[in-house]
Each structure stands twice: as structure tokens, then as C-alpha cells.
Write a protein that holds these residues in place. Sequence first.
Motif, PDB file in Angstrom:
ATOM      1  N   UNK A 251      52.924  45.050  33.780  1.00 51.12           N
ATOM      2  CA  UNK A 251      53.377  44.142  34.843  1.00 51.12           C
ATOM      3  C   UNK A 251      52.254  43.205  35.270  1.00 51.12           C
ATOM      4  N   UNK A 252      51.041  43.738  35.384  1.00 53.04           N
ATOM      5  CA  UNK A 252      49.899  42.879  35.729  1.00 53.04           C
ATOM      6  C   UNK A 252      49.654  41.830  34.648  1.00 53.04           C
ATOM      7  N   UNK A 253      49.862  42.211  33.378  1.00 55.55           N
ATOM      8  CA  UNK A 253      49.669  41.238  32.294  1.00 55.55           C
ATOM      9  C   UNK A 253      50.757  40.179  32.306  1.00 55.55           C
ATOM     10  N   UNK A 254      51.978  40.577  32.634  1.00 54.16           N
ATOM     11  CA  UNK A 254      53.083  39.620  32.668  1.00 54.16           C
ATOM     12  C   UNK A 254      52.955  38.611  33.795  1.00 54.16           C
ATOM     13  N   UNK A 255      52.093  38.910  34.766  1.00 52.55           N
ATOM     14  CA  UNK A 255      51.861  37.947  35.839  1.00 52.55           C
ATOM     15  C   UNK A 255      51.149  36.693  35.334  1.00 52.55           C
ATOM     16  N   UNK A 256      50.496  36.819  34.171  1.00 54.41           N
ATOM     17  CA  UNK A 256      49.820  35.666  33.571  1.00 54.41           C
ATOM     18  C   UNK A 256      50.847  34.804  32.848  1.00 54.41           C
TER      19      UNK A 256
END
Length: 330
Positions: A251-256
Motif C-alpha cells: 500500500x505504501x508503494x502504491x501511494x507512489x
Amino acid sequence: MEYSNLHEVLRSLYDEMIPLSADMAAVAKGLAGLGALFYVALKVWQALSSAEPIDVFPLLRPFAIGMCITFFPTIVLGTLNGVLSPVVQGTHSILENQVLDLNALQQQKDLLEREAMLRNPETAYLASDEEFDKKLDELGWTPSDLVTMSSMYAEKQIYSLKKMVRDGFREFIEVLFQAAALVIDTIRTFFLIVLSILGPIAFAISVWDGFQSTLIQWFTRYISVYLWLPVSDLFSAMLSKIQSLILQKDIDSLADPNFIPDSSNTVYIIFMIIGIIGYFTIPTVTGWIIQAGGAGNFVRNINQTTTKTGNIVGAGTGSVAGNIGGRLMK
């Protein structure tokens, strides 16, 4: 029927079978009475032959065991289940909290993955029918546009096929995972029912001189098997926690906005395979908590089955995942 309902059926089966232990009490009382007669006679004869005073306290043991046999479902099973049930409830609450967090994170990840694919013009028409129709409307009817349109249909079909294969393989692994948990719970319920129904017989045999260890062995086996469920819940909670951490990282990566999601679910499948193999180690782990020598052969067979299962699953997964990963997941 859901898997959780199957586990509830096993709980209900155990509760309905416990009263059958009272039917064995009549046979057990006769066996225990005969054993008490020989036990008391032997101790009294030994004391008289040695010209020693009779120690009355050890002679009370058969009568105490007889009381336990008479009220076996209440005194013995009721006490043990009352002491051990809070452990089961505590571990199950831990598992439920982890599963709820995992489901919430999974829904959030699926939503972000779809948004990420829609942001990418090269993959938007694959994830959304509206975007696919919109891109078709932008094309004309020239030969080059017709070729582009044909390639789009082909890519759409390939993407749908890959997604169907990935989802099917994931569902197959999930079925094996749930089946492994159900196998452990079914064997646990069977062992508890046998120990509960034939418990009065074990108590009666322990009255006879030379068979006193039978009583201790019955208690250790019952407690050890009963703890299979808490250990299983802790193992499932651990897997859920690991998956939650992985989902949180995704989820943190998809924020990019520049991040391209990977929908292969390879890590998820790996942990499902670990869970399938890990469930069969639960009897061994429970044996570390309390020793139950009588289950040694079963634990040995479980370990052998685990080894064979690991080899088969590893070989099959390597082949299938390699084909899927190399041909479909790219």
C-alpha cells in the motif's frame, strides 16, 4: 457451507459426544471396584507380613478415583475444559483481530491497484471496460486502426486469461490451506472424543497396582490434544500478521504515482504453501508445551507426511509457478 461453519460442526459434535462417557462409567466402576479390592488387599497383606502399621492414606486413592469415574463428565471433563477453554478463547480472539486487519488491508490494496492501473494509459483499458470502449472510439476504420483494434482485443483476452489462471491457482492453494486446518481440527476432535468416552476406563485401569501411570498419561494426552487448537490459531495469526505487513508495504508503494503494481500474488501464494506445511507441525509444537508420550507414533507419521507434502508441494509449485510466472505473469 463455509469453513468456519465446519469447525463449529466439530465443536458441536464434541459437545454432543461428551455425555456418552457416562455410559462407560458403569463398566469402569466395576473394573475399578475389582482393582480397588485387590489393591487394598495387597497393601494390607504387605503391611501385615512385614509387621508394619497400615498406612491408610494411600488406600484412599482408589476411592478418590472412583468418585472421579462416577461424576466423570462433570468433575474431570468439566474441570479440564473449564481451565483450558480460556486459552482457546484468548488465542481465537487474537486470530480474529488479525484476520479483520488483513481483510481491510486487502480491500485497500485492491482498490489502490485498480487506481494505479487506471492511471497508466498502457494498462487502463485492460482493467476497465469503460476505458477499453473509450479507446476503441478514438480509433478510426483505417487498416492500421483495425490492426490496433485487433491487438487490443487480443491483449484484453490474454489479460483476462492470465487473471483467471492466477485467481484459480490462488483459490486452489486457499482450499488446500483451509483443508489442512480442517484436517488438524478433525483429528483433534476425534482424539478428544475417544479420550473423553474411554476416559472412565483409563481411570479404572489406573486403580490396579502397576498401572498408576495410565492416569498421568491420560491427562497429558488430553491436555496436549486440546492445545492443538490454540497453537493452530496462533500459527494462523502469525501468518495473517506477516501478510498484513506485506500488504501495508504494498500500500505504501502504491501511494507512489510512478509505481507499477504487480498482480501476480506470488508472495501471498508462498505464505499459503508455508501455512499448509506448517499446520502439520502443530502436534510437534504442542508436544513442547506438555509431554504426551502416547502420541509419539502419530507425531512421527505427521512429520513424515509433512516431509513428503513439502517435497510434493515444492516440486509442484516450482513447476506451476514457473510456468505461470514465466508465461502469464509478465
